[in-house]
Design a protein around this motif. Sequence first.
Motif, mmCIF file in Angstrom:
data_model
loop_
_atom_site.group_PDB
_atom_site.id
_atom_site.type_symbol
_atom_site.label_atom_id
_atom_site.label_comp_id
_atom_site.label_asym_id
_atom_site.label_seq_id
_atom_site.Cartn_x
_atom_site.Cartn_y
_atom_site.Cartn_z
ATOM 1 N N GLN A 1 16.210 27.567 59.505
ATOM 2 C CA GLN A 1 16.864 26.504 59.174
ATOM 3 C C GLN A 1 17.461 26.413 57.761
ATOM 4 O OE1 GLN A 1 14.139 23.290 60.225
ATOM 5 N NE2 GLN A 1 15.258 23.007 62.292
ATOM 6 N N LEU A 2 16.857 27.184 56.776
ATOM 7 C CA LEU A 2 17.282 27.561 55.565
ATOM 8 C C LEU A 2 17.770 28.758 55.471
ATOM 9 C CD1 LEU A 2 15.008 24.978 53.539
ATOM 10 C CD2 LEU A 2 17.313 24.571 54.221
ATOM 11 N N GLN A 3 18.916 29.197 55.070
ATOM 12 C CA GLN A 3 19.340 30.649 54.765
ATOM 13 C C GLN A 3 19.625 30.806 53.354
ATOM 14 O OE1 GLN A 3 19.331 33.057 57.200
ATOM 15 N NE2 GLN A 3 18.645 31.457 59.002
ATOM 16 N N ALA A 4 18.860 31.526 52.761
ATOM 17 C CA ALA A 4 18.899 32.049 51.417
ATOM 18 C C ALA A 4 19.672 33.407 51.387
ATOM 19 C CB ALA A 4 17.868 32.101 50.675
ATOM 20 N N SER A 5 20.729 33.515 50.426
ATOM 21 C CA SER A 5 21.536 34.623 50.242
ATOM 22 C C SER A 5 21.950 34.757 48.708
ATOM 23 C CB SER A 5 22.632 34.686 51.134
ATOM 24 O OG SER A 5 23.434 33.461 50.895
ATOM 25 N N GLY A 6 22.396 35.973 48.355
ATOM 26 C CA GLY A 6 23.019 36.241 47.010
ATOM 27 C C GLY A 6 22.121 37.034 46.063
ATOM 28 N N GLY A 7 20.915 37.371 46.773
ATOM 29 C CA GLY A 7 19.931 38.274 45.847
ATOM 30 C C GLY A 7 20.795 39.834 45.743
ATOM 31 N N GLY A 8 19.881 40.367 44.787
ATOM 32 C CA GLY A 8 20.660 41.983 44.631
ATOM 33 C C GLY A 8 20.129 42.487 43.480
ATOM 34 N N LEU A 9 20.523 43.484 42.947
ATOM 35 C CA LEU A 9 20.332 44.253 41.824
ATOM 36 C C LEU A 9 21.417 43.797 40.598
ATOM 37 C CD1 LEU A 9 18.647 46.560 40.209
ATOM 38 C CD2 LEU A 9 20.138 48.114 41.216
ATOM 39 N N VAL A 10 20.623 43.434 39.602
ATOM 40 C CA VAL A 10 21.632 43.010 38.319
ATOM 41 C C VAL A 10 20.825 43.664 36.992
ATOM 42 C CG1 VAL A 10 20.687 40.771 38.123
ATOM 43 C CG2 VAL A 10 22.745 41.157 37.268
ATOM 44 N N GLN A 11 21.712 43.902 35.990
ATOM 45 C CA GLN A 11 21.122 44.600 34.986
ATOM 46 C C GLN A 11 21.050 43.283 34.271
ATOM 47 O OE1 GLN A 11 24.327 46.919 33.043
ATOM 48 N NE2 GLN A 11 23.898 48.675 34.287
ATOM 49 N N PRO A 12 19.848 43.550 33.196
ATOM 50 C CA PRO A 12 19.376 42.687 31.946
ATOM 51 C C PRO A 12 20.762 41.889 31.487
ATOM 52 C CG PRO A 12 18.150 44.454 31.910
ATOM 53 C CD PRO A 12 19.198 44.767 32.758
ATOM 54 N N GLY A 13 20.534 40.576 31.462
ATOM 55 C CA GLY A 13 21.703 39.900 30.729
ATOM 56 C C GLY A 13 22.757 39.392 31.871
ATOM 57 N N GLY A 14 22.660 40.165 32.902
ATOM 58 C CA GLY A 14 23.776 39.659 34.023
ATOM 59 C C GLY A 14 23.507 38.281 34.627
ATOM 60 N N SER A 15 24.248 38.163 35.555
ATOM 61 C CA SER A 15 24.143 36.894 36.416
ATOM 62 C C SER A 15 24.126 37.109 37.791
ATOM 63 C CB SER A 15 25.288 35.871 36.163
ATOM 64 O OG SER A 15 25.476 35.696 34.697
ATOM 65 N N LEU A 16 23.784 36.164 38.416
ATOM 66 C CA LEU A 16 23.660 35.925 39.892
ATOM 67 C C LEU A 16 23.797 34.573 40.430
ATOM 68 C CD1 LEU A 16 21.214 38.677 41.583
ATOM 69 C CD2 LEU A 16 23.390 38.962 41.713
ATOM 70 N N ARG A 17 24.341 34.433 41.692
ATOM 71 C CA ARG A 17 24.420 32.955 42.212
ATOM 72 C C ARG A 17 23.871 33.234 43.771
ATOM 73 N NH1 ARG A 17 28.970 28.590 43.771
ATOM 74 N NH2 ARG A 17 29.148 30.039 45.484
ATOM 75 N N LEU A 18 22.587 32.377 43.823
ATOM 76 C CA LEU A 18 21.878 32.237 45.143
ATOM 77 C C LEU A 18 22.269 30.964 45.572
ATOM 78 C CD1 LEU A 18 18.341 33.163 44.096
ATOM 79 C CD2 LEU A 18 20.326 34.658 44.589
ATOM 80 N N SER A 19 22.447 31.235 47.194
ATOM 81 C CA SER A 19 23.123 30.242 47.772
ATOM 82 C C SER A 19 21.744 29.947 49.029
ATOM 83 C CB SER A 19 24.202 30.478 48.606
ATOM 84 O OG SER A 19 25.059 30.627 47.601
ATOM 85 N N CYS A 20 21.724 28.619 49.487
ATOM 86 C CA CYS A 20 20.726 28.245 50.472
ATOM 87 C C CYS A 20 21.464 27.363 51.371
ATOM 88 C CB CYS A 20 19.612 27.664 49.803
ATOM 89 S SG CYS A 20 18.212 27.154 51.066
ATOM 90 N N ALA A 21 21.763 27.691 52.697
ATOM 91 C CA ALA A 21 22.454 27.012 53.484
ATOM 92 C C ALA A 21 21.709 26.668 54.717
ATOM 93 C CB ALA A 21 23.666 27.750 53.908
#
Length: 119
Positions: A1-21
Motif C-alpha cells: 500500500q506504500l510504495q517507496a522509490s527514488g533510491g540509488g547511488l549518489v556521490q557524497p555531497g549529492g542529492s536524491l529525492r525519495l517518494s512514497c506513494a
Amino acid sequence: QLQASGGGLVQPGGSLRLSCAATGRSLSGYYMGWFRQAPGKEREFVAAISWSGGTTYYADSVKGRFTISRDKAKNTVYLQMNSLKAEDTAVYYCATGTRWVQLYPADYWGQGTLVTVSS
C-alpha cells in the motif's frame, strides 16, 4: 500500500529525492514519516510530517540537509536529501499512522528503497 522509490547511488555531497506513494488507501488524516536502517544497525527515525504538512520533525543528524513534504492530491510524501554523506547510506522506509510515527508504532510501512552514498 506504500510504495517507496527514488533510491540509488549518489556521490557524497549529492542529492536524491525519495517518494512514497499510497495505493488503495487515502493518506487523509494520517501522519507520515521516513526511517532508515543502515547495515548492521537498528532502524532509526529520519523525518515526519503532519497531515496538513504544517508541522515537521527531523532527526538531528539530517536537520538542515533533508526536507520532508507531502502532496495531498497525489497521495504522496517526499524526502528531499541534500548534501548527502556516506553515513546516510541505508535502506529508507516510509511509514504512516494516525499518530506521530516517531512516537508511536506506525500502522503501515513501505517496502524500502536503498540509498548508497559513495564515491
